[in-house]
Design a protein around this motif. Structure first.
Motif, PDB file in Angstrom:
ATOM      1  N   LEU A  51       0.602  12.773  -1.492  1.00  0.00           N
ATOM      2  CA  LEU A  51       1.987  12.331  -1.462  1.00  0.00           C
ATOM      3  C   LEU A  51       2.185  11.683  -0.169  1.00  0.00           C
ATOM      4  N   VAL A  52       2.657  10.489  -0.193  1.00  0.00           N
ATOM      5  CA  VAL A  52       3.301   9.881   1.168  1.00  0.00           C
ATOM      6  C   VAL A  52       4.798   9.827   1.170  1.00  0.00           C
ATOM      7  N   VAL A 109       3.003   8.489  -4.577  1.00  0.00           N
ATOM      8  CA  VAL A 109       1.417   8.963  -4.727  1.00  0.00           C
ATOM      9  C   VAL A 109       0.450   7.960  -4.376  1.00  0.00           C
ATOM     10  N   ASP A 110      -0.445   8.219  -3.160  1.00  0.00           N
ATOM     11  CA  ASP A 110      -1.392   7.275  -2.713  1.00  0.00           C
ATOM     12  C   ASP A 110      -2.637   7.352  -3.624  1.00  0.00           C
ATOM     13  N   MET A 111      -2.798   6.620  -4.673  1.00  0.00           N
ATOM     14  CA  MET A 111      -4.023   6.871  -5.807  1.00  0.00           C
ATOM     15  C   MET A 111      -5.005   6.479  -4.954  1.00  0.00           C
ATOM     16  N   ASP A 112      -5.353   5.704  -3.645  1.00  0.00           N
ATOM     17  CA  ASP A 112      -6.298   5.159  -3.297  1.00  0.00           C
ATOM     18  C   ASP A 112      -7.130   6.484  -2.691  1.00  0.00           C
ATOM     19  N   ARG A 113      -6.301   7.516  -2.292  1.00  0.00           N
ATOM     20  CA  ARG A 113      -6.946   8.627  -1.400  1.00  0.00           C
ATOM     21  C   ARG A 113      -7.648   9.749  -2.410  1.00  0.00           C
ATOM     22  N   ILE A 114      -7.416   9.363  -3.663  1.00  0.00           N
ATOM     23  CA  ILE A 114      -7.922  10.337  -4.679  1.00  0.00           C
ATOM     24  C   ILE A 114      -9.484  10.029  -4.972  1.00  0.00           C
ATOM     25  N   PRO A 115     -10.437  11.057  -4.276  1.00  0.00           N
ATOM     26  CA  PRO A 115     -11.925  10.793  -4.303  1.00  0.00           C
ATOM     27  C   PRO A 115     -12.374  10.256  -5.993  1.00  0.00           C
ATOM     28  N   ASP A 116     -13.308   9.309  -6.016  1.00  0.00           N
ATOM     29  CA  ASP A 116     -13.724   8.847  -7.133  1.00  0.00           C
ATOM     30  C   ASP A 116     -14.202  10.139  -8.086  1.00  0.00           C
ATOM     31  N   ASP A 117     -14.910  11.043  -7.549  1.00  0.00           N
ATOM     32  CA  ASP A 117     -15.339  12.056  -8.404  1.00  0.00           C
ATOM     33  C   ASP A 117     -14.032  13.102  -8.884  1.00  0.00           C
ATOM     34  N   LYS A 120       0.935  -1.238  -0.016  1.00  0.00           N
ATOM     35  CA  LYS A 120      -0.108  -0.004   0.071  1.00  0.00           C
ATOM     36  C   LYS A 120       0.768   1.168  -0.018  1.00  0.00           C
ATOM     37  N   ALA A 121       0.488   2.382  -1.045  1.00  0.00           N
ATOM     38  CA  ALA A 121       1.322   3.590  -0.932  1.00  0.00           C
ATOM     39  C   ALA A 121       1.074   4.131   0.374  1.00  0.00           C
ATOM     40  N   SER A 122       0.141   4.137   1.149  1.00  0.00           N
ATOM     41  CA  SER A 122      -0.316   4.658   2.298  1.00  0.00           C
ATOM     42  C   SER A 122       0.877   4.631   3.356  1.00  0.00           C
ATOM     43  N   LEU A 123       1.615   3.564   3.225  1.00  0.00           N
ATOM     44  CA  LEU A 123       2.433   3.209   4.390  1.00  0.00           C
ATOM     45  C   LEU A 123       3.903   4.075   4.079  1.00  0.00           C
ATOM     46  N   PRO A 124       4.022   4.969   5.041  1.00  0.00           N
ATOM     47  CA  PRO A 124       5.461   5.647   4.857  1.00  0.00           C
ATOM     48  C   PRO A 124       6.647   4.591   4.678  1.00  0.00           C
ATOM     49  N   ARG A 125       7.672   4.625   4.036  1.00  0.00           N
ATOM     50  CA  ARG A 125       8.787   3.733   3.696  1.00  0.00           C
ATOM     51  C   ARG A 125      10.086   4.672   3.699  1.00  0.00           C
ATOM     52  N   GLN A 126      11.256   3.995   4.091  1.00  0.00           N
ATOM     53  CA  GLN A 126      12.453   4.449   3.878  1.00  0.00           C
ATOM     54  C   GLN A 126      12.763   4.184   2.467  1.00  0.00           C
ATOM     55  N   MET A 127      13.635   5.004   1.585  1.00  0.00           N
ATOM     56  CA  MET A 127      13.614   4.892   0.319  1.00  0.00           C
ATOM     57  C   MET A 127      15.226   4.632  -0.022  1.00  0.00           C
ATOM     58  N   TYR A 128      15.772   3.714  -0.943  1.00  0.00           N
ATOM     59  CA  TYR A 128      17.095   3.490  -1.309  1.00  0.00           C
ATOM     60  C   TYR A 128      17.130   3.518  -2.897  1.00  0.00           C
TER      61      TYR A 128
END
Length: 162
Positions: free
Chosen positions: A125-126, A102-110, A6-14
């Motif tokens: 953005l996460v 980008v957490d696409m699941d948080r964009i409202p359907d409309d 899930k994109a909503s989970l903050p992660r470390q990036m390498y």
């Protein structure tokens, strides 16, 4: 699009060139899983920033740690597409970073058919977590040491439960 990581989970990036083995998690050693996500790239040309959204499957996610390894060479090539400048990715004065997923699941359907990044449709953005530099160094982690993923748990009860 249904995703396992899930994109909503903050992660470390390498970046792939920063880790010893780009197929293994630098923290726990788990096999990384390739998955499609959208990212915000920031590119600086002559100290002027430009931001754009890119979607690709060049992110390799750890199934146990909040961590992703991105294919640096692939993202570098995306500069050309994002800026529309064919030689931009070979220019040594061009700097770039990936700000987050980008957490696409948080964009409202409309609003899914409307442009992202406007006042009434901001980009969800996460941002990536602050990195733990010691995770890059491949060394044996003791079972009773604090897990380097940042959970606060002992390694044997967290990423070491494989």
């Amino acid at each position: 699009m249904d995703t396992k990581h899930k994109a909503s989970l903050p992660r470390q990036m390498y970046w792939s060139n920063e880790v010893k083995d780009s197929k293994k998690c630098p923290t726990c050693g788990s096999t990384l899983e390739k998955e499609y996500h959208s990212y915000i790239m920031v590119v600086w040309i002559n100290k002027e920033p430009a931001e754009f959204v890119v979607g690709n499957d060049k992110g390799y996610f750890c199934p146990t740690c909040p961590l992703v390894v991105l294919d640096k060479e692939y993202f570098k090539k995306l500069i050309t597409i994002g800026l529309g400048q064919p030689e931009a990715h070979d220019n040594p004065t061009v700097k770039f970073a990936v700000a987050g997923i980008v957490d696409m699941d948080r964009i409202p359907d409309d609003k899914k058919s409307k442009p992202l990044g406007t006042h009434d449709n901001p980009i969800p953005l996460v941002r990536f977590l602050e990195r733990k530099e010691e995770a890059i160094v491949s060394k044996k982690i003791g079972r009773n040491q604090t897990c380097p993923c940042g959970s606060g748990e002992k390694y044997k009860k967290c990423c070491g439960r494989i």
